[in-house]
Write a protein that holds these residues in place. Structure first.
Motif, short mmCIF file in Angstrom:
data_model
loop_
_atom_site.label_atom_id
_atom_site.label_comp_id
_atom_site.label_asym_id
_atom_site.label_seq_id
_atom_site.Cartn_x
_atom_site.Cartn_y
_atom_site.Cartn_z
N THR A 20 0.84 -1.20 0.00
CA THR A 20 0.00 0.00 0.00
C THR A 20 0.87 1.26 0.00
O THR A 20 2.11 1.18 -0.08
CB THR A 20 -0.94 0.02 1.22
N GLY A 21 0.24 2.41 0.13
CA GLY A 21 0.97 3.67 0.13
C GLY A 21 2.10 3.69 1.16
O GLY A 21 3.18 4.24 0.90
N SER A 22 1.88 3.07 2.31
CA SER A 22 2.91 3.08 3.35
C SER A 22 4.17 2.33 2.90
O SER A 22 5.28 2.66 3.32
CB SER A 22 2.38 2.45 4.64
N MET A 55 5.94 4.74 0.77
CA MET A 55 6.48 5.76 1.69
C MET A 55 7.79 5.24 2.28
O MET A 55 8.83 5.92 2.26
CB MET A 55 5.44 5.98 2.80
N PHE A 103 0.07 12.15 8.87
CA PHE A 103 0.97 11.44 7.97
C PHE A 103 2.39 12.02 7.98
O PHE A 103 3.35 11.31 7.70
CB PHE A 103 0.36 11.31 6.57
N ARG A 147 3.88 10.08 10.67
CA ARG A 147 4.30 8.73 10.23
C ARG A 147 5.67 8.80 9.54
O ARG A 147 6.51 7.92 9.71
CB ARG A 147 3.25 8.13 9.28
N VAL A 200 4.18 16.42 3.31
CA VAL A 200 2.97 15.84 2.74
C VAL A 200 2.28 16.91 1.89
O VAL A 200 2.03 18.01 2.36
CB VAL A 200 2.04 15.36 3.88
N ALA A 221 -0.82 16.49 0.35
CA ALA A 221 -2.27 16.50 0.63
C ALA A 221 -2.47 15.76 1.95
O ALA A 221 -2.43 14.53 1.99
CB ALA A 221 -3.00 15.80 -0.50
N THR A 223 -4.30 14.06 4.49
CA THR A 223 -5.62 13.43 4.60
C THR A 223 -6.21 13.57 6.01
O THR A 223 -7.41 13.45 6.20
CB THR A 223 -5.50 11.93 4.25
N ASP A 229 4.84 13.32 -0.10
CA ASP A 229 3.73 12.37 0.00
C ASP A 229 2.60 12.90 -0.89
O ASP A 229 2.08 13.99 -0.66
CB ASP A 229 3.27 12.31 1.47
N VAL A 238 -0.14 10.87 -1.66
CA VAL A 238 -1.13 9.80 -1.56
C VAL A 238 -2.55 10.30 -1.87
O VAL A 238 -3.32 9.62 -2.55
CB VAL A 238 -1.05 9.14 -0.15
N THR A 239 -2.89 11.49 -1.39
CA THR A 239 -4.26 11.97 -1.59
C THR A 239 -4.33 13.06 -2.66
O THR A 239 -5.30 13.79 -2.77
CB THR A 239 -4.85 12.41 -0.22
N TYR A 285 5.68 9.37 -3.48
CA TYR A 285 4.95 8.10 -3.40
C TYR A 285 3.47 8.40 -3.35
O TYR A 285 3.05 9.54 -3.06
CB TYR A 285 5.38 7.28 -2.18
N CYS A 312 -0.73 6.10 -3.63
CA CYS A 312 -1.47 4.86 -3.37
C CYS A 312 -2.36 4.58 -4.57
O CYS A 312 -2.49 5.41 -5.46
CB CYS A 312 -2.32 5.01 -2.10
N GLN A 332 -5.69 3.58 -4.06
CA GLN A 332 -7.10 3.51 -3.66
C GLN A 332 -7.83 4.84 -3.54
O GLN A 332 -8.93 4.88 -3.02
CB GLN A 332 -7.21 2.77 -2.32
N LYS A 333 -7.22 5.93 -3.99
CA LYS A 333 -7.90 7.23 -3.82
C LYS A 333 -8.16 7.85 -5.18
O LYS A 333 -9.10 7.46 -5.87
CB LYS A 333 -7.08 8.12 -2.90
N1 PLP Z 1 0.00 9.25 3.41
C1 PLP Z 1 -1.23 9.79 3.38
C2 PLP Z 1 -1.35 11.27 3.20
C3 PLP Z 1 -2.36 8.98 3.51
O1 PLP Z 1 -3.57 9.53 3.47
C4 PLP Z 1 -2.19 7.59 3.68
C5 PLP Z 1 -3.36 6.71 3.83
O2 PLP Z 1 -4.47 7.13 3.87
C6 PLP Z 1 -0.89 7.07 3.69
C7 PLP Z 1 0.18 7.92 3.56
C8 PLP Z 1 -0.65 5.60 3.86
O3 PLP Z 1 -1.17 4.88 2.79
P1 PLP Z 1 -1.74 3.40 2.98
O4 PLP Z 1 -2.82 3.46 3.99
O5 PLP Z 1 -2.23 3.05 1.59
O6 PLP Z 1 -0.61 2.53 3.41
#
Ligand code: PLP
Length: 384
Positions: free
Chosen positions: A84-86, A89, A111, A114, A157, A159, A161, A186, A188-189, A207, A209, A211-212
């Motif tokens: 997944t996105g992580s 990352m 995030f 994270r 980051v 966007a 989330t 990041d 992802v969003t 990086y 994902c 699913q968005k």
């Molecule tokens: N970074 C952001 C900004 C996210 O919104 C998310 C997940 O929602 C991630 C990283 C982590 O992605 P994933 O949950 O697909 O591992």
């Protein structure tokens, strides 16, 4: 005659007798995953082919090229990480951090935190600057931190989330070049949904994902690495401390050698190809404009209902809106009601914003005026 060993008896303790899977219809208007596009689901349901089949190798090239389009980059090392996105990352950090490297993380939400946690696990000397959740950084404070800390990498980051903030990116890449550090972003969003220019913004590592904004189920983490980051990877004194995410090994599979690394999740990549094909067919400018106009429709509608948006207009993220939960309303109970009664998912707050906001996502396939109006009607009729 020696006695044959008696095999153990097979236990049925964990043997569930289940019906085939049946999932309810849901409209996913939370922080992700979002609903997948129907043709992406069809692509996922195809019979797998070998991960070294010439047809699959051709598909890998198509996915890489379309990811470059989605990200507006010419980066050679642009691949979907299996995970997944992580995972993607972690790949950006694992490949570029050497123990003791200074990494500056600009934290304005969950995030960012994270990134701090992950960078520390790769033994970076992590320093942070922070903004309250709902705000973004300006160039002056970023430059002051670059001067003070002299990091090897600035991670942030685009966007957030967790807060619904879109970090303005103008000028940040130039600052990083001037202060000789890599820029890690990041997305992802934002990928596929919000204006994003990896090369023009001088982003060295990014990086995302599946699913968005890409309307695919979760399972792949797009990853891209520019020439300055590649040079840092090439100059490492030791091995990348994560075998699975080591880009120098992965590149032997994704690059011209086609050497086995791990068995690629081929069906996820079928889905990714279809998702990216749909994005290219729509065109980035059209996809970005669609997300913007549906978000504006949502913002106007929520404000008409007397609800307060958490983020000021110029920083608002079209894919994720944070709405303050009004005094006296049980936010969790309301989300649960929408899910149970109407099959609609809306997210709750994370971290500093837990219990204070709802998070409404309009991402990819789900960013339509019909979905906005349906949700607004429910907020009007169901909110106590
Ligand atoms: N970074 C952001 C900004 C996210 O919104 C998310 C997940 O929602 C991630 C990283 C982590 O992605 P994933 O949950 O697909 O591992």
């Amino acid at each position: 005659m020696p006695l044959l060993p008696v095999p153990p008896t097979v236990s049925s303790t964990h043997r569930l007798a289940l019906d085939p899977i049946a999932t309810p219809e849901r409209l996913l208007l939370g922080p992700g995953p979002s609903n997948a596009h129907p043709t992406v689901l069809q692509a996922l349901a195809r019979m797998p082919i070998g991960h070294l089949d010439p047809l699959y190798i051709e598909l890998m090239g198509e996915v890489q090229e379309l990811l470059r389009y989605a990200w507006q980059t010419d980066n050679r090392l642009t691949i979907p990480m299996s995970g997944t996105g992580s995972a993607a990352m972690e790949a950006t950090l694992a490949n570029t951090i050497e123990p003791g490297d200074k990494v500056l993380v600009a934290v304005m939400g969950y995030f960012g935190q994270r990134l701090v946690d992950m960078a520390g696990r790769y033994r970076a000397d992590v320093v942070t600057i922070e903004r309250p959740w709902g705000e973004a950084f300006d160039l002056a404070e970023l430059e002051a931190a670059l001067i003070t800390h002299k990091p090897a990498i600035l991670a942030m980051v685009h966007a957030e989330t967790s807060t619904g903030v879109c970090q303005p990116m103008d000028g940040i890449g130039d600052l990083c070049r001037r202060h000789d550090c890599l820029l890690l972003l990041d997305t992802v969003t934002s990928l596929g949904a919000v204006p994003l220019y990896i090369d023009a913004w001088k982003v060295d590592l990014a990086y995302s994902c599946s699913q968005k904004g890409l309307s695919c189920p979760p399972g792949l983490g797009p990853f891209t690495m520019g020439p300055r980051a590649e040079a840092k990877l090439a100059a490492r004194s030791g091995k990348v401390p994560n075998w699975y995410l080591d880009v120098s090994l992965l590149n032997k599979y994704w690059g011209s050698d086609r050497v086995y690394h791990h068995t690629a999740p081929v069906n996820m990549n079928f889905g990714m190809r279809e998702a990216l094909r749909l994005l290219a067919e729509e065109g980035l400018e059209a996809a970005w404009a669609r997300h913007r106009s549906n978000a504006e429709r949502l913002w106007a509608g929520l404000e008409r209902l007397g609800l307060e948006l958490h983020v000021s207009e110029p920083l608002r993220l079209p894919t994720l809106t944070t709405v303050r939960i009004p005094e006296g309303v049980d936010g969790k109970a309301f989300s649960r009601h929408l899910l149970d009664r109407f099959g609609i998912e809306v997210g709750g707050g994370l971290g500093d914003l837990a219990g204070k906001v709802w998070r409404i996502g309009l991402m990819g396939y789900n960013s339509t005026p019909e979905n906005v109006d349906r949700l607004l009607d429910l907020f009007a009729s169901e909110l106590p």
